[in-house]
Scaffold this motif. Sequence first.
Motif, PDB file in Angstrom:
ATOM      1  N   LEU A   8       0.819  -1.203   0.000  1.00 51.58           N
ATOM      2  CA  LEU A   8       0.000   0.000   0.000  1.00 51.58           C
ATOM      3  C   LEU A   8       0.857   1.259   0.000  1.00 51.58           C
ATOM      4  O   LEU A   8       0.558   2.232  -0.682  1.00 51.58           O
ATOM      5  CB  LEU A   8      -0.954  -0.005   1.203  1.00 51.58           C
ATOM      6  CG  LEU A   8      -2.130  -0.969   1.110  1.00 51.58           C
ATOM      7  CD1 LEU A   8      -2.880  -0.999   2.422  1.00 51.58           C
ATOM      8  CD2 LEU A   8      -3.050  -0.586  -0.032  1.00 51.58           C
ATOM      9  N   VAL A   9       1.936   1.245   0.747  1.00 57.35           N
ATOM     10  CA  VAL A   9       2.849   2.388   0.769  1.00 57.35           C
ATOM     11  C   VAL A   9       3.488   2.571  -0.600  1.00 57.35           C
ATOM     12  O   VAL A   9       3.597   3.690  -1.111  1.00 57.35           O
ATOM     13  CB  VAL A   9       3.919   2.216   1.869  1.00 57.35           C
ATOM     14  CG1 VAL A   9       5.018   3.254   1.734  1.00 57.35           C
ATOM     15  CG2 VAL A   9       3.272   2.301   3.249  1.00 57.35           C
ATOM     16  N   GLN A  10       3.892   1.490  -1.235  1.00 59.18           N
ATOM     17  CA  GLN A  10       4.503   1.564  -2.562  1.00 59.18           C
ATOM     18  C   GLN A  10       3.519   2.137  -3.576  1.00 59.18           C
ATOM     19  O   GLN A  10       3.893   2.931  -4.432  1.00 59.18           O
ATOM     20  CB  GLN A  10       4.964   0.183  -3.024  1.00 59.18           C
ATOM     21  CG  GLN A  10       6.189  -0.330  -2.332  1.00 59.18           C
ATOM     22  CD  GLN A  10       6.521  -1.751  -2.754  1.00 59.18           C
ATOM     23  OE1 GLN A  10       5.694  -2.448  -3.355  1.00 59.18           O
ATOM     24  NE2 GLN A  10       7.721  -2.183  -2.427  1.00 59.18           N
ATOM     25  N   LEU A  11       2.266   1.738  -3.499  1.00 62.63           N
ATOM     26  CA  LEU A  11       1.269   2.215  -4.447  1.00 62.63           C
ATOM     27  C   LEU A  11       0.990   3.703  -4.271  1.00 62.63           C
ATOM     28  O   LEU A  11       0.643   4.397  -5.220  1.00 62.63           O
ATOM     29  CB  LEU A  11      -0.028   1.427  -4.304  1.00 62.63           C
ATOM     30  CG  LEU A  11       0.019  -0.022  -4.767  1.00 62.63           C
ATOM     31  CD1 LEU A  11      -1.284  -0.730  -4.432  1.00 62.63           C
ATOM     32  CD2 LEU A  11       0.309  -0.107  -6.257  1.00 62.63           C
ATOM     33  N   GLN A  12       1.142   4.201  -3.063  1.00 63.96           N
ATOM     34  CA  GLN A  12       0.864   5.607  -2.816  1.00 63.96           C
ATOM     35  C   GLN A  12       2.050   6.510  -3.128  1.00 63.96           C
ATOM     36  O   GLN A  12       1.886   7.715  -3.238  1.00 63.96           O
ATOM     37  CB  GLN A  12       0.418   5.801  -1.371  1.00 63.96           C
ATOM     38  CG  GLN A  12      -0.940   5.213  -1.135  1.00 63.96           C
ATOM     39  CD  GLN A  12      -1.536   5.656   0.172  1.00 63.96           C
ATOM     40  OE1 GLN A  12      -0.925   6.378   0.929  1.00 63.96           O
ATOM     41  NE2 GLN A  12      -2.753   5.228   0.430  1.00 63.96           N
ATOM     42  N   GLN A  13       3.221   5.948  -3.266  1.00 71.56           N
ATOM     43  CA  GLN A  13       4.394   6.752  -3.611  1.00 71.56           C
ATOM     44  C   GLN A  13       4.304   7.129  -5.079  1.00 71.56           C
ATOM     45  O   GLN A  13       4.135   6.287  -5.945  1.00 71.56           O
ATOM     46  CB  GLN A  13       5.684   5.984  -3.347  1.00 71.56           C
ATOM     47  CG  GLN A  13       5.977   5.785  -1.888  1.00 71.56           C
ATOM     48  CD  GLN A  13       7.242   4.967  -1.665  1.00 71.56           C
ATOM     49  OE1 GLN A  13       7.687   4.249  -2.550  1.00 71.56           O
ATOM     50  NE2 GLN A  13       7.795   5.085  -0.477  1.00 71.56           N
ATOM     51  N   VAL A  14       4.401   8.397  -5.341  1.00 71.27           N
ATOM     52  CA  VAL A  14       4.313   8.896  -6.702  1.00 71.27           C
ATOM     53  C   VAL A  14       5.721   9.196  -7.185  1.00 71.27           C
ATOM     54  O   VAL A  14       6.488   9.873  -6.500  1.00 71.27           O
ATOM     55  CB  VAL A  14       3.450  10.174  -6.757  1.00 71.27           C
ATOM     56  CG1 VAL A  14       3.425  10.752  -8.152  1.00 71.27           C
ATOM     57  CG2 VAL A  14       2.054   9.894  -6.257  1.00 71.27           C
ATOM     58  N   GLN A  15       6.030   8.703  -8.374  1.00 74.52           N
ATOM     59  CA  GLN A  15       7.344   8.982  -8.948  1.00 74.52           C
ATOM     60  C   GLN A  15       7.298  10.364  -9.586  1.00 74.52           C
ATOM     61  O   GLN A  15       6.484  10.627 -10.470  1.00 74.52           O
ATOM     62  CB  GLN A  15       7.720   7.937  -9.985  1.00 74.52           C
ATOM     63  CG  GLN A  15       9.106   8.135 -10.527  1.00 74.52           C
ATOM     64  CD  GLN A  15       9.513   7.025 -11.473  1.00 74.52           C
ATOM     65  OE1 GLN A  15       8.747   6.135 -11.766  1.00 74.52           O
ATOM     66  NE2 GLN A  15      10.721   7.108 -11.959  1.00 74.52           N
ATOM     67  N   LEU A  16       8.151  11.250  -9.123  1.00 74.08           N
ATOM     68  CA  LEU A  16       8.195  12.598  -9.651  1.00 74.08           C
ATOM     69  C   LEU A  16       8.894  12.614 -11.003  1.00 74.08           C
ATOM     70  O   LEU A  16       9.798  11.818 -11.255  1.00 74.08           O
ATOM     71  CB  LEU A  16       8.930  13.522  -8.678  1.00 74.08           C
ATOM     72  CG  LEU A  16       8.272  13.718  -7.318  1.00 74.08           C
ATOM     73  CD1 LEU A  16       9.177  14.526  -6.401  1.00 74.08           C
ATOM     74  CD2 LEU A  16       6.928  14.391  -7.465  1.00 74.08           C
ATOM     75  N   PRO A  17       8.509  13.537 -11.879  1.00 69.75           N
ATOM     76  CA  PRO A  17       9.174  13.634 -13.179  1.00 69.75           C
ATOM     77  C   PRO A  17      10.632  14.051 -13.024  1.00 69.75           C
ATOM     78  O   PRO A  17      11.008  14.698 -12.038  1.00 69.75           O
ATOM     79  CB  PRO A  17       8.381  14.700 -13.916  1.00 69.75           C
ATOM     80  CG  PRO A  17       7.417  15.271 -12.972  1.00 69.75           C
ATOM     81  CD  PRO A  17       7.430  14.477 -11.720  1.00 69.75           C
ATOM     82  N   LEU A  18      11.427  13.692 -14.000  1.00 70.07           N
ATOM     83  CA  LEU A  18      12.861  13.961 -13.967  1.00 70.07           C
ATOM     84  C   LEU A  18      13.156  15.445 -13.753  1.00 70.07           C
ATOM     85  O   LEU A  18      14.043  15.800 -12.985  1.00 70.07           O
ATOM     86  CB  LEU A  18      13.515  13.478 -15.262  1.00 70.07           C
ATOM     87  CG  LEU A  18      15.020  13.653 -15.367  1.00 70.07           C
ATOM     88  CD1 LEU A  18      15.732  12.788 -14.333  1.00 70.07           C
ATOM     89  CD2 LEU A  18      15.507  13.328 -16.756  1.00 70.07           C
ATOM     90  N   TYR A  19      12.392  16.319 -14.399  1.00 68.20           N
ATOM     91  CA  TYR A  19      12.678  17.753 -14.292  1.00 68.20           C
ATOM     92  C   TYR A  19      12.466  18.298 -12.881  1.00 68.20           C
ATOM     93  O   TYR A  19      12.950  19.371 -12.564  1.00 68.20           O
ATOM     94  CB  TYR A  19      11.872  18.564 -15.311  1.00 68.20           C
ATOM     95  CG  TYR A  19      10.374  18.534 -15.113  1.00 68.20           C
ATOM     96  CD1 TYR A  19       9.750  19.415 -14.242  1.00 68.20           C
ATOM     97  CD2 TYR A  19       9.586  17.624 -15.806  1.00 68.20           C
ATOM     98  CE1 TYR A  19       8.386  19.389 -14.052  1.00 68.20           C
ATOM     99  CE2 TYR A  19       8.224  17.590 -15.624  1.00 68.20           C
ATOM    100  CZ  TYR A  19       7.618  18.476 -14.751  1.00 68.20           C
ATOM    101  OH  TYR A  19       6.263  18.447 -14.572  1.00 68.20           O
TER     102      TYR A  19
END
Length: 61
Positions: A8-19
Amino acid sequence: MDAILKRLVQLQQVQLPLYETASPEELAQAFYLWAVSHEYHSPLLSDYAVSRESMYSDKKS
């Protein structure tokens, strides 16, 4: 139960864009790698092909 919580924690982590996360040097390197990954032996477009007249012609087809 522990595995479910971790998932659940992994699913809620949002990968931010490179910029948003990269340094200026990392952005420059990423842009360079993107640019050199394209074919550069392709024919160039003519002046007419990129002219306003060719994009916004009044001709009805």
